[in-house]
Design an enzyme around this catalytic site. Structure first.
Site, mmCIF file in Angstrom:
data_model
loop_
_atom_site.group_PDB
_atom_site.id
_atom_site.type_symbol
_atom_site.label_atom_id
_atom_site.label_comp_id
_atom_site.label_asym_id
_atom_site.label_seq_id
_atom_site.Cartn_x
_atom_site.Cartn_y
_atom_site.Cartn_z
ATOM 1 N N HIS A 89 -2.489 1.050 7.105
ATOM 2 C CA HIS A 89 -2.839 0.901 5.690
ATOM 3 C C HIS A 89 -3.183 2.274 5.120
ATOM 4 C CE1 HIS A 89 -4.093 -1.241 2.107
ATOM 5 N NE2 HIS A 89 -5.227 -0.545 2.100
ATOM 6 N N CYS A 140 0.814 -1.222 0.000
ATOM 7 C CA CYS A 140 0.000 0.000 0.000
ATOM 8 C C CYS A 140 0.844 1.267 0.000
ATOM 9 C CB CYS A 140 -0.990 -0.005 1.158
ATOM 10 S SG CYS A 140 -0.259 0.074 2.815
ATOM 11 N N HIS A 170 -6.112 1.359 -3.743
ATOM 12 C CA HIS A 170 -5.094 0.890 -2.797
ATOM 13 C C HIS A 170 -4.604 -0.497 -3.167
ATOM 14 C CE1 HIS A 170 -7.733 -1.895 -0.261
ATOM 15 N NE2 HIS A 170 -8.493 -1.483 -1.263
#
Length: 167
Positions: free
Chosen positions: A124, A72, A136
């Site tokens: 994240h 990510c 993402h």
């Protein structure tokens, strides 16, 4: 073939939604000097388009290269660097300290959105596209994709957002 077509159509739809939200009136185009809004809009469009180009790239922990996979933060770091020339820190946690903190109601395309997916804050990160959508690199075995932040999984794990501005 069907899976690739679906990914492409999802990315295309997101790009259309984002570009539609950045229309500029004739009054804003007067003169040779671009307004802050025009520069911002152009940069955000480049950022979103670059992010959507990576849809379908496999997730790879620690990855920063689309040829072998990205995680990510590697994905976000690369998108910002290649599209608008902004260098971001390597990890999602470090990225959460950059830029201006904004509320969920203030989200605009190009903002960073953070989630707690590993039982720790800001574990994240993704790029907000508008209309509750974000792009993402989700997890091992997954691919970079567009998802809806209103899904229960993301709603329960939302940690905040940052707007990255040029200094």
């Amino acid at each position: 073939m069907r899976k690739k077509t679906l990914k492409f159509l999802t990315a295309l739809a997101a790009a259309i939604l984002v570009s539609a939200s950045f229309s500029v009136s004739a009054d804003e185009l007067k003169g040779d000097e671009q307004s802050f809004f025009q520069r911002y809009s152009s940069g955000v469009q480049e950022l979103i388009i670059k992010g959507l180009e990576f849809v379908g790239v496999p997730y790879r922990r620690g990855g920063t290269n689309p040829d072998v996979g990205m995680d990510c933060s590697g994905f976000v770091q690369r998108v910002f660097s290649e599209s608008i020339g902004i260098s971001l820190p390597r990890t999602a946690r470090e990225m959460s300290d950059v830029g201006e903190q904004i509320s969920k109601t203030e989200l605009k395309p190009g903002d960073l959105v953070f989630f707690n997916t590993m039982r720790r804050a800001f574990s994240h990160v993704g790029i907000y596209l508008g209309n509750n959508q974000f792009v993402h690199a989700p997890r091992p075995g997954g691919e970079i994709r567009v998802e809806d932040m209103r899904q229960a999984y993301w709603t329960q794990r939302y940690d905040g957002a940052r707007r990255i501005t040029e200094k």
